[in-house]
Design an enzyme around this catalytic site. Sequence first.
Site, PDB file in Angstrom:
ATOM      1  N   TYR A   1      15.061   1.641  -6.811  1.00  0.00           N
ATOM      2  CA  TYR A   1      13.483   1.631  -7.791  1.00  0.00           C
ATOM      3  C   TYR A   1      12.977   0.886  -9.267  1.00  0.00           C
ATOM      4  CZ  TYR A   1      10.907   2.530  -4.378  1.00  0.00           C
ATOM      5  OH  TYR A   1      10.049   2.884  -2.581  1.00  0.00           O
TER       6      TYR A   1
ATOM      7  N   PHE B   1       2.702   0.050   2.760  1.00  0.00           N
ATOM      8  CA  PHE B   1       2.000  -1.670   3.353  1.00  0.00           C
ATOM      9  C   PHE B   1       0.240  -1.130   3.897  1.00  0.00           C
ATOM     10  CE2 PHE B   1       4.296  -5.325   3.643  1.00  0.00           C
ATOM     11  CZ  PHE B   1       4.571  -5.664   2.201  1.00  0.00           C
ATOM     12  N   PRO B   2       0.016   0.570   3.257  1.00  0.00           N
ATOM     13  CA  PRO B   2      -1.265   0.951   4.244  1.00  0.00           C
ATOM     14  C   PRO B   2      -2.058   0.096   4.007  1.00  0.00           C
ATOM     15  CG  PRO B   2      -0.785   2.090   1.628  1.00  0.00           C
ATOM     16  CD  PRO B   2       0.721   1.117   2.092  1.00  0.00           C
ATOM     17  N   LEU B   3      -2.736  -0.387   2.805  1.00  0.00           N
ATOM     18  CA  LEU B   3      -3.641  -2.113   2.206  1.00  0.00           C
ATOM     19  C   LEU B   3      -3.220  -3.443   2.933  1.00  0.00           C
ATOM     20  CD1 LEU B   3      -5.285  -0.929  -0.947  1.00  0.00           C
ATOM     21  CD2 LEU B   3      -5.684  -0.262   1.204  1.00  0.00           C
ATOM     22  N   GLY B   4      -2.316  -3.258   4.188  1.00  0.00           N
ATOM     23  CA  GLY B   4      -1.654  -4.763   4.386  1.00  0.00           C
ATOM     24  C   GLY B   4      -0.692  -5.026   3.371  1.00  0.00           C
ATOM     25  N   GLY B   5      -0.052  -6.393   3.580  1.00  0.00           N
ATOM     26  CA  GLY B   5       0.725  -6.645   2.318  1.00  0.00           C
ATOM     27  C   GLY B   5       0.102  -7.806   1.630  1.00  0.00           C
TER      28      GLY B   5
ATOM     29  N   PRO C   1       2.511 -13.139   2.495  1.00  0.00           N
ATOM     30  CA  PRO C   1       1.865 -14.781   3.413  1.00  0.00           C
ATOM     31  C   PRO C   1       2.064 -14.036   4.689  1.00  0.00           C
ATOM     32  CG  PRO C   1       2.829 -15.664   1.438  1.00  0.00           C
ATOM     33  CD  PRO C   1       2.966 -14.632   1.418  1.00  0.00           C
TER      34      PRO C   1
END
Length: 306
Positions: A54, A209-213, A216
């Site tokens: 990171y 990705f707890p809220l999605g990505g 695309p």
Amino acid sequence: MTTSTASFAGRSVFRVGYGALQLPRLHDRRDEAVALLRRAVQLGVNHVDTAEFYGDGFANDVIREALRPEDDVLVVTKVGAAPNPGGPLPLRLAQRPEQLRASVEDNLRGLGVDQLAVVNLRRLDTGPGLRPEGDQVVDLDDQLAVLTDLRDEGKIGAIGLSCVTLDGLRRALPAGIACVQNAYSLVSRDDEDMLRLCAAEGIAWVPFFPLGGTFPGVPQVTDEPAVHAVAESLGVTPAQVGLAWLLHHAPNVLLIPGTANTEHLAANVAVSEITFDAAALATLDAVESRSNNVPLGNVPLDQADR
């Protein structure tokens, strides 16, 4: 009602932790990065997720400066990739056993510790993103062997897995697995069977990705009308609803949302206080799940930790 703590690697931790992926956004404002971590500790965060790759060591360096022994923070890191300065992508795969050992040593130096509490092996067998090729296709047993050796040597306290399949987790159970980090959210629930297995085995489930990505093809929680409706009824944000749903969904879920903003940090921590009545929970549970197991071309590996 959810509990605010859960067991992880023999510790009781606050279920909302902090993911250090976005700390490098403060690379030119190091004092702010240190202050952000200090604020997280003040808010009760005692689980921080990081990696030497990171920011090419920046996140670990800030953690080393900001956290104190008396804070008693569980710092979890990962291996399977390494910085690639000057390359076409900022990271390169580092899946071979000797590379995993080198990455552990890099994290030990970067964090300034004698033992890494938990080390996650990023397998890249599933979820959005790249897949190993060539000499980076390594058998899981060979990887677990070197990590087990490192644990026996005292350099690792516990072993976790990331981007792993259900079969892979089953194969790894005899080695002793403390956590699984897979892409998982309200809108991408492919791994329900694995989540249940983790709960049964006392393994922490730490979704990225707890809220999605944001790429695309990867669904996003905050695009869901049902999420917005519940958020409006509770006077919170759609993102907070998505995170809170994860805490309600299973007792072994631990969150590691990342941010470089102190207001967002406070909003993330506050999701531990959000409760849903039966109707709201049923509304959220009814949201369609779509696969996030999509290729992302040349998206850097670190982007998959958001």
